[in-house]
Design a protein around this motif. Structure first.
Motif, PDB file in Angstrom:
ATOM      1  N   ALA A  58       0.828  -1.206   0.000  1.00  0.00           N
ATOM      2  CA  ALA A  58       0.000   0.000   0.000  1.00  0.00           C
ATOM      3  C   ALA A  58       0.865   1.259   0.000  1.00  0.00           C
ATOM      4  CB  ALA A  58      -0.934  -0.006   1.211  1.00  0.00           C
ATOM      5  N   ALA A  59       1.931   1.270   0.788  1.00  0.00           N
ATOM      6  CA  ALA A  59       2.823   2.436   0.844  1.00  0.00           C
ATOM      7  C   ALA A  59       3.505   2.673  -0.499  1.00  0.00           C
ATOM      8  CB  ALA A  59       3.859   2.258   1.944  1.00  0.00           C
ATOM      9  N   LEU A  60       3.950   1.617  -1.133  1.00  0.00           N
ATOM     10  CA  LEU A  60       4.596   1.762  -2.440  1.00  0.00           C
ATOM     11  C   LEU A  60       3.611   2.257  -3.505  1.00  0.00           C
ATOM     12  CD1 LEU A  60       6.832  -1.429  -2.439  1.00  0.00           C
ATOM     13  CD2 LEU A  60       7.621   0.955  -2.398  1.00  0.00           C
ATOM     14  N   LEU A  61       2.403   1.736  -3.472  1.00  0.00           N
ATOM     15  CA  LEU A  61       1.389   2.186  -4.429  1.00  0.00           C
ATOM     16  C   LEU A  61       1.030   3.653  -4.205  1.00  0.00           C
ATOM     17  CD1 LEU A  61      -0.859  -0.987  -4.489  1.00  0.00           C
ATOM     18  CD2 LEU A  61       0.477  -0.083  -6.408  1.00  0.00           C
ATOM     19  N   ASP A  62       0.917   4.065  -2.952  1.00  0.00           N
ATOM     20  CA  ASP A  62       0.632   5.467  -2.636  1.00  0.00           C
ATOM     21  C   ASP A  62       1.766   6.371  -3.110  1.00  0.00           C
ATOM     22  OD1 ASP A  62      -1.770   4.734  -1.480  1.00  0.00           O
ATOM     23  OD2 ASP A  62      -1.027   4.886   0.591  1.00  0.00           O
ATOM     24  N   ALA A  63       3.011   5.953  -2.875  1.00  0.00           N
ATOM     25  CA  ALA A  63       4.167   6.744  -3.295  1.00  0.00           C
ATOM     26  C   ALA A  63       4.235   6.851  -4.814  1.00  0.00           C
ATOM     27  CB  ALA A  63       5.453   6.141  -2.744  1.00  0.00           C
ATOM     28  N   ALA A  64       3.958   5.762  -5.496  1.00  0.00           N
ATOM     29  CA  ALA A  64       3.971   5.788  -6.956  1.00  0.00           C
ATOM     30  C   ALA A  64       2.883   6.717  -7.491  1.00  0.00           C
ATOM     31  CB  ALA A  64       3.792   4.382  -7.511  1.00  0.00           C
ATOM     32  N   ALA A  65       1.700   6.662  -6.888  1.00  0.00           N
ATOM     33  CA  ALA A  65       0.607   7.549  -7.316  1.00  0.00           C
ATOM     34  C   ALA A  65       0.977   9.005  -7.082  1.00  0.00           C
ATOM     35  CB  ALA A  65      -0.680   7.191  -6.575  1.00  0.00           C
ATOM     36  N   ALA A  66       1.575   9.294  -5.937  1.00  0.00           N
ATOM     37  CA  ALA A  66       1.972  10.674  -5.634  1.00  0.00           C
ATOM     38  C   ALA A  66       3.050  11.174  -6.595  1.00  0.00           C
ATOM     39  CB  ALA A  66       2.476  10.769  -4.195  1.00  0.00           C
ATOM     40  N   ALA A  67       3.893  10.272  -7.060  1.00  0.00           N
ATOM     41  CA  ALA A  67       4.963  10.646  -7.985  1.00  0.00           C
ATOM     42  C   ALA A  67       4.501  10.618  -9.437  1.00  0.00           C
ATOM     43  CB  ALA A  67       6.154   9.705  -7.808  1.00  0.00           C
ATOM     44  N   GLY A  68       3.280  10.153  -9.661  1.00  0.00           N
ATOM     45  CA  GLY A  68       2.754  10.085 -11.021  1.00  0.00           C
ATOM     46  C   GLY A  68       3.439   9.020 -11.858  1.00  0.00           C
ATOM     47  N   THR A  69       3.816   7.934 -11.229  1.00  0.00           N
ATOM     48  CA  THR A  69       4.493   6.854 -11.943  1.00  0.00           C
ATOM     49  C   THR A  69       3.798   5.523 -11.675  1.00  0.00           C
ATOM     50  OG1 THR A  69       6.659   5.866 -12.387  1.00  0.00           O
ATOM     51  CG2 THR A  69       6.152   6.354 -10.090  1.00  0.00           C
ATOM     52  N   ARG A  70       4.166   4.549 -12.437  1.00  0.00           N
ATOM     53  CA  ARG A  70       3.583   3.228 -12.248  1.00  0.00           C
ATOM     54  C   ARG A  70       4.566   2.341 -11.501  1.00  0.00           C
ATOM     55  NH1 ARG A  70       1.472   1.605 -18.120  1.00  0.00           N
ATOM     56  NH2 ARG A  70       3.552   2.274 -18.677  1.00  0.00           N
ATOM     57  N   ILE A  71       4.062   1.245 -10.998  1.00  0.00           N
ATOM     58  CA  ILE A  71       4.901   0.292 -10.277  1.00  0.00           C
ATOM     59  C   ILE A  71       4.510  -1.111 -10.720  1.00  0.00           C
ATOM     60  CG2 ILE A  71       3.359   0.158  -8.280  1.00  0.00           C
ATOM     61  CD1 ILE A  71       5.941   0.065  -6.553  1.00  0.00           C
ATOM     62  N   LEU A  72       5.488  -1.982 -10.778  1.00  0.00           N
ATOM     63  CA  LEU A  72       5.258  -3.368 -11.180  1.00  0.00           C
ATOM     64  C   LEU A  72       5.596  -4.277 -10.007  1.00  0.00           C
ATOM     65  CD1 LEU A  72       4.818  -5.625 -13.354  1.00  0.00           C
ATOM     66  CD2 LEU A  72       7.275  -5.471 -13.768  1.00  0.00           C
ATOM     67  N   PHE A  73       4.661  -5.104  -9.621  1.00  0.00           N
ATOM     68  CA  PHE A  73       4.888  -6.111  -8.593  1.00  0.00           C
ATOM     69  C   PHE A  73       4.939  -7.471  -9.272  1.00  0.00           C
ATOM     70  CE2 PHE A  73       2.767  -2.833  -6.043  1.00  0.00           C
ATOM     71  CZ  PHE A  73       3.650  -2.748  -4.971  1.00  0.00           C
ATOM     72  N   VAL A  74       5.870  -8.278  -8.874  1.00  0.00           N
ATOM     73  CA  VAL A  74       5.934  -9.657  -9.343  1.00  0.00           C
ATOM     74  C   VAL A  74       5.655 -10.533  -8.133  1.00  0.00           C
ATOM     75  CG1 VAL A  74       7.364 -11.440 -10.381  1.00  0.00           C
ATOM     76  CG2 VAL A  74       7.600  -9.066 -11.127  1.00  0.00           C
ATOM     77  N   GLY A  75       4.569 -11.257  -8.194  1.00  0.00           N
ATOM     78  CA  GLY A  75       4.165 -12.067  -7.056  1.00  0.00           C
ATOM     79  C   GLY A  75       4.307 -13.549  -7.333  1.00  0.00           C
ATOM     80  N   GLY A  76       3.853 -14.324  -6.391  1.00  0.00           N
ATOM     81  CA  GLY A  76       3.912 -15.774  -6.516  1.00  0.00           C
ATOM     82  C   GLY A  76       2.715 -16.326  -7.258  1.00  0.00           C
ATOM     83  N   SER A  77       2.658 -17.625  -7.330  1.00  0.00           N
ATOM     84  CA  SER A  77       1.595 -18.293  -8.082  1.00  0.00           C
ATOM     85  C   SER A  77       0.359 -18.604  -7.241  1.00  0.00           C
ATOM     86  CB  SER A  77       2.132 -19.596  -8.678  1.00  0.00           C
ATOM     87  OG  SER A  77       2.520 -20.484  -7.643  1.00  0.00           O
TER      88      SER A  77
END
Length: 70
Positions: A12-31
């Motif tokens: 959630a913190a990373l998504l909020d920071a990315a939104a505030a910076a106007g950038t996207r973020i990519l998460f790679v998760g498990g199966s």
């Protein structure tokens, strides 16, 4: 393994920071959130997720849910 309980808050913190910076973020998760061949989630199939890995697998599902909700 060991910090699975922090995954949702960190996501959630990373998504909020990315939104505030106007950038996207990519998460790679498990199966774990994927569908298993016999139905249900991979997470629920011991053949794919042994007991020792269920904590991190559950964190992967929580991370995906957090990303979808944001």
């Amino acid at each position: 393994p060991g910090a699975e309980h922090t995954v949702t808050a960190v996501t959630a913190a990373l998504l909020d920071a990315a939104a505030a910076a106007g950038t996207r973020i990519l998460f790679v998760g498990g199966s774990a959130p994927l569908r298993a061949p016999g139905g249900g989630l991979v997470f629920d199939a011991p053949a794919y997720v042994p007991p020792a890995w269920r904590g991190i697998a559950a964190a992967s599902i929580a991370q995906l849910d957090c990303a979808i909700a944001s």
